[in-house]
Design an enzyme around this catalytic site. Sequence first.
Site, mmCIF file in Angstrom:
data_model
loop_
_atom_site.group_PDB
_atom_site.id
_atom_site.type_symbol
_atom_site.label_atom_id
_atom_site.label_comp_id
_atom_site.label_asym_id
_atom_site.label_seq_id
_atom_site.Cartn_x
_atom_site.Cartn_y
_atom_site.Cartn_z
ATOM 1 N N ASN A 89 3.511 -7.967 6.646
ATOM 2 C CA ASN A 89 4.241 -8.892 6.163
ATOM 3 C C ASN A 89 5.856 -8.470 6.350
ATOM 4 O O ASN A 89 6.725 -7.576 5.884
ATOM 5 C CB ASN A 89 4.472 -9.340 4.257
ATOM 6 N N GLU A 97 6.968 -6.760 -0.325
ATOM 7 C CA GLU A 97 6.581 -6.470 -1.624
ATOM 8 C C GLU A 97 7.496 -4.623 -1.679
ATOM 9 O O GLU A 97 8.915 -4.703 -1.725
ATOM 10 C CB GLU A 97 4.882 -5.670 -2.941
ATOM 11 N N HIS A 102 4.376 -1.406 6.791
ATOM 12 C CA HIS A 102 3.118 -0.888 7.471
ATOM 13 C C HIS A 102 1.904 -2.181 7.828
ATOM 14 O O HIS A 102 2.612 -3.841 7.587
ATOM 15 C CB HIS A 102 2.468 -0.658 5.451
HETATM 16 P P1 5GP Z 1 3.535 -6.104 1.366
HETATM 17 O O1 5GP Z 1 3.179 -7.344 -0.145
HETATM 18 O O2 5GP Z 1 4.927 -4.967 0.651
HETATM 19 O O3 5GP Z 1 3.427 -6.314 2.409
HETATM 20 O O4 5GP Z 1 2.154 -5.052 0.682
HETATM 21 C C1 5GP Z 1 2.072 -3.828 -0.181
HETATM 22 C C2 5GP Z 1 1.180 -2.913 -0.776
HETATM 23 O O5 5GP Z 1 1.627 -1.995 -1.171
HETATM 24 C C3 5GP Z 1 0.245 -4.022 -1.711
HETATM 25 O O6 5GP Z 1 -0.788 -4.500 -1.123
HETATM 26 C C4 5GP Z 1 0.383 -3.342 -2.848
HETATM 27 O O7 5GP Z 1 -0.576 -3.066 -3.413
HETATM 28 C C5 5GP Z 1 0.754 -1.777 -1.850
HETATM 29 N N1 5GP Z 1 0.972 -0.960 -3.355
HETATM 30 C C6 5GP Z 1 2.202 -0.276 -3.871
HETATM 31 N N2 5GP Z 1 2.382 0.345 -4.534
HETATM 32 C C7 5GP Z 1 1.849 1.773 -4.290
HETATM 33 C C8 5GP Z 1 1.077 2.694 -4.329
HETATM 34 O O8 5GP Z 1 2.125 3.076 -5.117
HETATM 35 N N3 5GP Z 1 -0.256 3.112 -4.012
HETATM 36 C C9 5GP Z 1 -0.839 2.104 -3.113
HETATM 37 N N4 5GP Z 1 -1.706 3.010 -2.190
HETATM 38 N N5 5GP Z 1 -0.522 1.173 -2.954
HETATM 39 C C10 5GP Z 1 0.417 0.222 -2.765
#
Ligand code: 5GP
Length: 115
Positions: A89, A97, A102
């Site tokens: 993303n 988020e 990642h």
């Molecule tokens: P994005 O929306 O930025 O591509 O994805 C961020 C991801 O990080 C989300 O799927 C969310 O569930 C995951 N995430 C957020 N905080 C944490 C955390 O503290 N530990 C882990 N293992 N995943 C997290």
Amino acid sequence: MGESTCIFCRIGAGEIPAQFLHQDDTVMAFRDISPKAPTHVLVVPREHILSLAHITGDHGPLLGHMIEVLNQVASAEGLSGRGYRVIANIGADSGSEVDHLHLHLMGGRRLGSMG
Ligand code: 5GP
Ligand code: ZN
């Protein structure tokens, strides 16, 4: 978000626990805290790169290694034969988020069409 408060930098520093599937000098892989599929793993560089939009040619070896790790984790999760999905993303419209690069590795069920 600076590195000291970045959640993935803090996971990398061992300040926040995670279910690691891989760790080395440059790349880590751990389970997403809110999985959207039976396998939902995040493949993350230790370096605080903001997103895929901030990748340059110099990052080639790092990106290659991230994909290598991703494929190894997929294999270890039993996904090699059945397939999987990789998502990155970037920016507001994607719903991103965490501002630390990642790759989402997802699999273990029929994921359906995109969109
Ligand atoms: P994005 O929306 O930025 O591509 O994805 C961020 C991801 O990080 C989300 O799927 C969310 O569930 C995951 N995430 C957020 N905080 C944490 C955390 O503290 N530990 C882990 N293992 N995943 C997290
Ligand atoms: Zn970070």
